[in-house]
Structure formats: structure tokens, C-alpha cells
Motif scaffolding. Structure first.
Motif, PDB file in Angstrom:
ATOM      1  N   TYR A  67       0.966  -1.075   0.064  1.00 29.67           N
ATOM      2  CA  TYR A  67      -0.058  -0.208  -0.067  1.00 29.67           C
ATOM      3  C   TYR A  67       0.608   1.215  -0.188  1.00 29.67           C
ATOM      4  O   TYR A  67       1.979   1.288   0.390  1.00 29.67           O
ATOM      5  N   GLU A  69       1.583   3.614   2.235  1.00 25.58           N
ATOM      6  CA  GLU A  69       1.235   3.743   3.476  1.00 25.58           C
ATOM      7  C   GLU A  69      -0.033   2.949   3.925  1.00 25.58           C
ATOM      8  O   GLU A  69       0.157   1.548   3.927  1.00 25.58           O
ATOM      9  N   SER A  70      -1.019   3.573   4.321  1.00 24.07           N
ATOM     10  CA  SER A  70      -2.252   2.492   4.640  1.00 24.07           C
ATOM     11  C   SER A  70      -3.398   2.936   3.706  1.00 24.07           C
ATOM     12  O   SER A  70      -4.496   1.924   3.636  1.00 24.07           O
ATOM     13  N   SER A  71      -2.888   3.398   2.328  1.00 24.01           N
ATOM     14  CA  SER A  71      -4.040   3.603   1.416  1.00 24.01           C
ATOM     15  C   SER A  71      -3.786   3.040  -0.172  1.00 24.01           C
ATOM     16  O   SER A  71      -2.543   2.987  -0.151  1.00 24.01           O
ATOM     17  N   TYR A  88       7.990  -3.859   3.265  1.00 22.52           N
ATOM     18  CA  TYR A  88       6.595  -4.721   3.306  1.00 22.52           C
ATOM     19  C   TYR A  88       6.852  -6.103   3.374  1.00 22.52           C
ATOM     20  O   TYR A  88       6.277  -6.804   4.003  1.00 22.52           O
ATOM     21  N   ASP A  91       7.689  -6.560   7.170  1.00 19.29           N
ATOM     22  CA  ASP A  91       6.327  -6.729   7.908  1.00 19.29           C
ATOM     23  C   ASP A  91       5.429  -7.824   7.549  1.00 19.29           C
ATOM     24  O   ASP A  91       5.026  -8.397   8.567  1.00 19.29           O
ATOM     25  N   GLU A 141       9.210  -0.242  12.642  1.00 14.18           N
ATOM     26  CA  GLU A 141       8.466   0.982  12.514  1.00 14.18           C
ATOM     27  C   GLU A 141       9.693   2.320  12.643  1.00 14.18           C
ATOM     28  O   GLU A 141       9.016   3.145  11.964  1.00 14.18           O
TER      29      GLU A 141
END
Length: 858
Positions: A67, A69-71, A88, A91, A141
Motif C-alpha cells: 500500500y 502507507e495505509s491507502s 513490506y 512486515d 517502525e
């Protein structure tokens, strides 16, 4: 591979897969470039393949979403956006560890603890691993540069290795426990028989109590031993079959055989079996007479075995273990690989692309500290040839089963490959040079400097190589690697066996040449390129030899490698395995000494209390050995009873402490043979402490002159001749069954053997008479052979009158054979009958050996 996933419907076709795909290759797009529809929200799906190092699943894949970020990504036409896949990927790996692997291992740990396994160490390691995962998440993070990502990957890889280690340890404990539970049913059968014989005198009560105690022991085993709990829950039939067979065998040995097999009785002489039976019976009754003293003595032995079982750390430990596998290393260094079941087969360390090899070597250099690395690219073992070498001038070809790519400079520091080459050696910077054996060169009719065409079989790849040198066939076959194994690729034969390729089956090129060859294959098959050449192993030197232990631990837990360290010609193989930990032996001496003193004191008191009894036993004919054995037998019984109870109680103590959450800081004894060792310790402690009191009983109450007399063997035999005499006939069964259709052959054989001794001197047969077969009122067929056996012993003639009786029951299709022997003169020595029995027994054995030849000839 990266797939574009629009969040809105698009009424047009477009390329939606990039990276290592056919469309991207045809468009000549970079593998790290993705084209997305303009002004459309999209999400990217990345799919990566990797080598697992496992035999069953060598290659696996993982998928994760990318993504903005988150979108979703929402880019205008011509806009560029760059993002790091490392974040990614890490993660996704972090989530995989935390949500899947950690949960699965934690669930395995809970199940193991619920059935009774001691898993305190594994629980502590799991807790520490979870903390490492949490720390890795915090670092991710705040990660900004490649060094941060490398540290996070290292932490996650080490956490994964530890979780795999915990899972393997639990699996091994489960396997050992289940296997041992099968054998423990036999141990419980022995223990129950011991208690039944101790508690009761009558045969019927012994049998009934044996069954009851065995059932009780099986119930306790189910409750206390985790392996029994698992095997009964998963395969109760197997456990019950094992228990039934074990109980039947032990009962047959203890109750059945003594009824069938009886010693030959001699008038006036007590056999050792009878004497031991009486001695142990006397010892058991003495213990039961002094109930309180016997109870506390058994209790002390029980505590000793309990302490050994549950309070000493004698058990199997799973960890990284060093194992010396040879003393013939060609040089000092370290080599890493991923072996399959400790064979020549291997799982790749990585792909054979220059980028993959370079990244791996860089990672090892930063994390582990390696230098002078010599990576090797090799084909996966196969039963089919890999490439074909062709001499285009002569039109001659040769099949190659093993293709090897090496670093020419660094490889020379570890193996003697360079010394086997005639002519020129490979150049480090070249990618078009090759080494072949002299035999292959002669067959292809090529010389040094000639070009050969290399064809990768199963593809359309053709490329030219220059023959740089020839490999000496004999020298190559004697080459050894750093792990002590033969150097070079391996092949699979038609019968499934694996062996190292010989010099005529192998070709060697530079690592650059091998990488170039794999790149050609990747370009021809961009979507799913076959991995002809893969990174198989890496040889290197440690940057700091003082840190070899930590280096080995990182290589195993982080990279899942098999590690071979060679130094001063010694080869040490480091791998995950098991070893026997022995702690608490010094502490065990305290209860051991206490039990020894306790049993010794009991025996001494028993001697002083039974002075009159000992004198009486001596007067009625028991010799000093018999008297001493009475006290030893008493100690044996105490040890057997205390040992059998102590092991079961020790298992229960383990279980109780586990339920209470108390860590005893010891290894759980899952193997069945710990029961035998505990039983042996109890026996040894009680018997050894009784030897001195038993010797005192013999020396105190036996006249000293009698103890000093030792009669010669000749005198002993002469006395036995005088004392043990026979006055009546004796009947014995012979160990043979004669089939009905063989009876005439058998009787003829016996008559011939008897007749051959009619004119003997030292021994002869007289008065041979055969009685025809008759049938009695019960329908039994019977025939007899009568004969006198005469022989000379010490100048005296001895004679026995004998009848060989052959009887067939109506319900049987064979004849039973019996011998009735009596002395010609009553009062002859017992040995006369023994010699006659041995004579007849020899004839029967000769019949058994020659029967087939006799009947076949007839």
C-alpha cells in the motif's frame, strides 16, 4: 512477481503482472518497475519464492500486499513513486511469525504440557523469542536505511530458527515418549510380577494379584508418563496389544515354564534352582516377619529411585552439538550447506544469479564475519545428464552429469582442485572457460584452447566455452572437501543410490560462467525459469577465530545451515541433535549412601537376631554359600520391590510438580531404559550393602577349618559317585517327534546304530529286541526297542537295561519318543543313567541331521 490490483473496475485490458513475468521480459522492462493505470486506485500484490531448506518442500512462496502507507496508490499519468519492498516484506514476515508460527508453536507447547511433558525450558525460550519479535516490530517502525532492515531480518530469522527448534524439540519428545511407552508396558509387567510374588505365597493369589497390579500400573503409567498418555489417546489398540503381549510373555516365563521345564532330580542332591527358590522364599518371609523394618527399608530404596528418576538431570537434551566426523580435512576452514538427511543430496542455499549470490555473501560478511568466501554453484542431483559438450569441428559430443562453478582464487585455499589440472587454470574474471577431464577431451578430440559448445539439455541454450585445462582422472577421484566427503557434484543412479560424479561426468567453470549460464536460462524462461545451477555450498574463513561458537550458532539458527569446521585436519560437524546430559550424580550419592547404610544396618541386625537360626541351618546341611545367599536374597527382594515402586512414584512426582508449575531444573526421563537403570541402582545399592553382613554371617557361624578346606575335583566326583545312586527305572521324554510316515525309517535308523556297537570294546550294545507295533484299548499305537547298554568307567563295567518307546495318539499324526532306563544292578551311580541318556540323545540328534538324506535315498 508483482500484480496490479485495481480498486475500481477498468473497461480495458492492460498488463497487470510485472517483475519476473513473460510480458515484462518481452517489453524489456526492469524487474523492479511496475506500470499502473493512471488516476485509478490500485494495490500491489507481491509474490516471492524462496528455498526452505526442507526435504519435502524445497521451494515455497509467500504473498503480501503493498500500500501507499495505509491507502491504495493513486498516481496521475507520468507520475513516479518509489517504495522499498524490504519494509513490506519484513512486515509480512513479522506478521507471519507472530500470527502463524508463534501461535502454532505456542499451541504445541500447551498440548505438550497438558499431557505431562516438562516444557519449562521451551516455555522460557518461547517467551524470549516473542520479546525478540516485539523488538523487531519496534525497529521496523523506525527503520530508514538498509542496515536497519538487515538487523530486523536477522532478528526475525533468528526468531524463526528458535521457533523451529522448539517445534522440533517437542516433536522429538513426543516421538521418544510414544516409543518408550510401548516398551514400558513390558517393564510394568515385570514390576507387577515382582510385587505379586512378594505379597503372596499361594500360586492362585499370585496370578490374580499379578493381573490386578498390572492393570493398576498401566493406569498409573497413563496418568504419569506423557508418552503413554499420547499413545493411548492416539492409538490405544497398539498400546493394548503391546501390554497384552508383554504381560503374557512375562507370565509365561514366570508361571508357565517352571511347570513344564523341570530339572532332573537326583536322590539326595538338591538342585541349585530348588535351593534358590527356598532361599528367596526364606528371605521374603523374613522381610514380612519384620513388617515395620521392612517397610522403612523399602521406603528408603523407593526414595532413592524417586530421587534418581525425578531429581537428577540424566536425560536427552536437544541443542547444537559438535560431532567429529573425520580427521582428513585438506585445509582449515568452514563450509556450510543444507544436507538432506545427512546424505550427499542437498537443498540450495539460494539461486544462482549474481545478485542473489552477492547479497548472501554480503549478509554473511556483516552478520557472521566471514572472509575469503568461495561460493559454489552446482546443478541439483539428477539421474539424467545436465548438459552436453559438443566439439563442433569433429561433431563429437559427451554427456555431463555434474556442472560446477567455482571462485578460482579462493577455492584454491580449501581444496586441491588446481593441482589436478594439466595446462591452464581458470581465470577469475572470465566467464567462458571450462575444465574437463583428459578422458573426455580425448573422446571429443579437443585440445587446450579449443572451443566446445555447451548445450543445456531440456532447453534451447547453446553457448561456447574455451577448454582451459584438463583434469587428471586419478587425482580428481582422490579430492576431498572440507567436510571430508569426495569433492564435486553428485548424481543419482538408476537404482536410486547417490554417488559423487567421477571425472568423466563433471565439468568445471568459473562462478561467473555458471551465473552467466543461469542468466541465459532465466531470460529464456522469464516466468518460471528452471534452476539448473543453484548456490549449493560456501567455503570461507572466520574473520575472528575466537568467535567460532557464536558464528556457528548464527549460521544454524539464522540461516538453517549444516556447518562443518575443519582445523588441523580434524572435521567437526555442527547440527541440531540430541545428547545425554548428566547432572546431579554427586547429589545422588547422599540418598545412595543413606540407603546403603540403612540396608547394611538392617542386615547386621538380622544376623544378630537369627544366630540360632543360622546355627540350625548349618547343622542340617546348608553350606556357607547357602547361608550367605539368604541375606543377599533378602537384599535383592528389597531392591526389586523398592525399585519397582520408586520408578512409578518418580514419574508421579514429575507429573505433580508439572501440574503445580514448579520447575525442577532437570531433564525429563522419557526413555524406557531409565526404568531399568533405576531398577539396577536399587538392586546394586541393596545387594552391595548386604555383601559384608552376609560374609560376616558365613565367617561367624561356620567353623574356620571347614572354610579353609577345598576338595579336588576328582574327590568331589568320587564322593558324588558314592553318595548319589540309582535304585529304580527312570523315564524321560526325548526331544523329538517322528511323523507317522517316517516311523519305519526312524526305527531302522535306531536299530542300525545300536547294531553297529554289538562288537564294541569300551561300550557296546547287547540284547537288541524290537517289539512289533500294537494298539491298546485307547487306540494308541505303540512299538518298542529294547537293548542293554554296556560301557567301562574307571576299569569297571556298567550296564543299563533300556526301552525306547514310540507312542502315537489317535489325535496326533506323529509319534512321541520316551526312554525308560534302569540299572542292571540296583545302587549303581547316578552318572550311569546320565551317560545312557546322552548316548540315546546323540542317536536322535544324528537322525534329525540325516533324516532328509535317509528318506530321500529311500
Amino acid at each position: 512477481m508483482i500484480k496490479v490490483m485495481p480498486k475500481e473496475k477498468i473497461n480495458a485490458s492492460f498488463i497487470d503482472e510485472y517483475g519476473g513475468t513473460l510480458d515484462a521480459w518481452w517489453l524489456r522492462l526492469s524487474r523492479d518497475l511496475v506500470v499502473v493505470p493512471a488516476n485509478i486506485p490500485v494495490v500491489l500484490e507481491a509474490k516471492v519464492w524462496y528455498f526452505t531448506g526442507e526435504v519435502g518442500r524445497p521451494i515455497e512462496s509467500e504473498t503480501f500486499l503493498i500500500y501507499n502507507e495505509s491507502s491504495p496508490f493513486h498516481l496521475s499519468q507520468g507520475a513516479l513513486y518509489s517504495c522499498s519492498l524490504s519494509r513490506y516484506g519484513l512486515d509480512g514476515g513479522l506478521e507471519f511469525l507472530k500470527s502463524k508460527v508463534f501461535v502454532e508453536v505456542s499451541d504445541q507447547l500447551d498440548k505438550a504440557q497438558n499431557v505431562g511433558f516438562v516444557v519449562f525450558d521451551e516455555r522460557q525460550l518461547l517467551t524470549n523469542t516473542y520479546k525478540e519479535i516485539v523488538q523487531a516490530k519496534t525497529l521496523l517502525e523506525n527503520a530508514k536505511n538498509p542496515e536497519d532492515y538487515l538487523e530486523i531480518w536477522t532478528r526475525l530469522r533468528e526468531a524463526y530458527g528458535k521457533l523451529s527448534f522448539i517445534s522440533t524439540t517437542l516433536y522429538n519428545k513426543r516421538t521418544i515418549g510414544m516409543t518408550s511407552a510401548i516398551y514400558l508396558s513390558a517393564v510394568m509387567a515385570i514390576f507387577s510380577t515382582t510385587l505379586a510374588f512378594f505379597l503372596f505365597e499361594k500360586e492362585k493369589k499370585k496370578v490374580v494379584s499379578n493381573i490386578a497390579i498390572f492393570i493398576l500400573y498401566l493406569i498409573l503409567l497413563y496418568l504419569f508418563h506423557p508418552g503413554a498418555h499420547v499413545i493411548i489417546d492416539e492409538n490405544a489398540n497398539l498400546f493394548m496389544e503391546s501390554a497384552a503381549i508383554s504381560f503374557a510373555c512375562v507370565s509365561l516365563i514366570v508361571f508357565g515354564i517352571p511347570r513344564v521345564w523341570k530339572e532332573r532330580s537326583i536322590e539326595g542332591k538338591v538342585s541349585w534352582r530348588s535351593a534358590l527358590t527356598i532361599i528367596f522364599s526364606m528371605g521374603k518371609r523374613q522381610i514380612k516377619r519384620r513388617k515395620i523394618r521392612g517397610f522403612f527399608t523399602i521406603l528408603s530404596i523407593t526414595i532413592l529411585v524417586l530421587a534418581f528418576t525425578s531429581l537428577t538431570s540424566f536425560g536427552t537434551v536437544f541443542d547444537i552439538i559438535p560431532e567429529e566426523v573425520g580427521a582428513n580435512a585438506p585445509s582449515d576452514g568452514i563450509i556450510v550447506k543444507r544436507m538432506m538427511n545427512r546424505t550427499s543430496l542437498f537443498s540450495p542455499l539460494g539461486t544462482g544469479t549474481p545478485e542473489a549470490v552477492s547479497k548472501l555473501l554480503g549478509t554473511l560478511s556483516k552478520l557472521v564475519g566471514i572472509e575469503k568466501a568461495a561460493p559454489r554453484l552446482m546443478n541439483m542431483p539428477s539421474s539424467s545428464p545436465i548438459v552436453r559438450l559438443v566439439n563442433p569441428k569433429e561433431g563429437r559430443d559427451w554427456l555431463i552429469y555434474g556442472l560446477l562453478g567455482i571462485d578460482p582464487v579462493n577455492e584454491s585455499a580449501y581444496t586441491n582442485l588446481k593441482e589436478t589440472v594439466e595446462g591452464g587454470y581458470l581465470s577469475e574474471s572470465r566467464y567462458d572457460e571450462i575444465l574437463i577431464s583428459k578422458s573426455v577431451a580425448d573422446n571429443l578430440r579437443v585440445r587446450i584452447g579449443d572451443k566446445v559448445t555447451l548445450e543445456v539439455l531440456g532447453t534451447h541454450i547453446l553457448t561456447n566455452f574455451i577448454v582451459k585445462g584438463f583434469i587428471d582422472d586419478e587425482k580428481y577421484m582422490s579430492l576431498l572437501d572440507l567436510d571430508g566427503s569426495p569433492f564435486g557434484p553428485v548424481r543419482i543412479l538408476k537404482d536410486g543410490t547417490v554417488r559423487t560424479c567421477n571425472s568423466t561426468e563433471v565439468a568445471v567453470t568459473t562462478i561467473n560462467g555458471a551465473e552467466m549460464l543461469q542468466e541465459l536460462i532465466n531470460k529464456q524462461y522469464p516466468e518460471r525459469p528452471p534452476q539448473i545451477l543453484v548456490l549449493s555450498e560456501i567455503a570461507f574463513q572466520p574473520r575472528d577465530e575466537r568467535k567460532i561458537d557464536s558464528m556457528v550458532r548464527s549460521l544454524i539458527f539464522i540461516f538453517n545451515y549444516d556447518v562443518f569446521v575443519s582445523k588441523q585436519r580434524r572435521i567437526i560437524y555442527y547440527h541440531i541433535g540430541s545428547y545425554l546430559e548428566m547432572k546431579g550424580a554427586i547429589e545422588l550419592l547422599i540418598p545412595l549412601v543413606m540407603v546403603g547404610l540403612n540396608v547394611g544396618t538392617v542386615m547386621l541386625n538380622s544376623i544378630y537376631e537369627r544366630r540360632k537360626e543360622i546355627r540350625t541351618l548349618s547343622m542340617i546341611g546348608l553350606n556357607p554359600t547357602h547361608i550367605g545367599l539368604i541375606f543377599v536374597a533378602e537384599a535383592v527382594i528389597l531392591g526389586m520391590v523398592g525399585g519397582s515402586i520408586g520408578y512409578v512414584v518418580g514419574l508421579g512426582f514429575y507429573r505433580i510438580m508439572n501440574l503445580l508449575g514448579q520447575n525442577l531444573m532437570v531433564r525429563e526421563k522419557l526413555e524406557w531404559w531409565w526404568s531399568a537403570i533405576g531398577f539396577a541402582i536399587a538392586m546394586a545399592a541393596s545387594v552391595l550393602s548386604s555383601l559384608r553382613p552376609a560374609a560376616m554371617a558365613v565367617s561367624t557361624y561356620t567353623p574356620s577349618k571347614i572354610r579353609k578346606i577345598k576338595r579336588p575335583i576328582e574327590e568331589v566326583k568320587a564322593r558324588e559317585e558314592e553318595i548319589f545312586r540309582i535304585y529304580q527305572a527312570r523315564e524321560l521324554s526325548m526331544p523329538i517327534k517322528v511323523q507317522a510316515n517316517e516311523i519305519l525309517f526312524f526305527t531302522s535308523f535306531c536299530l542300525d546304530r545300536l547294531g553297529s556297537l554289538k562288537s564294541g570294546f569300551l561300550e557296546k550294545i547287547e540284547n537288541i529286541k524290537e517289539t512289533p507295533e500294537i494298539e491298546n484299548v485307547r487306540g494308541e499305537l505303540s512299538r518298542t526297542i529294547n537293548f542293554d547298554y554296556v560301557f567301562t568307567v574307571s576299569g569297571q563295567r556298567r550296564r543299563t537295561k533300556n526301552t525306547l518307546i514310540l507312542t502315537k495318539s489317535p489325535k496326533e499324526d506323529y509319534y512321541r519318543v520316551r526312554l525308560v532306563s534302569e540299572p542292571a544292578v540296583p545302587g549303581m551311580p547316578e552318572s550311569v543313567i546320565d551317560k545312557t541318556v546322552d548316548f540315546v540323545h546323540k542317536i536322535i540328534l544324528d537322525w534329525a541331521r540325516e533324516k532328509d538324506k535317509i528318506i530321500g535315498g529311500g
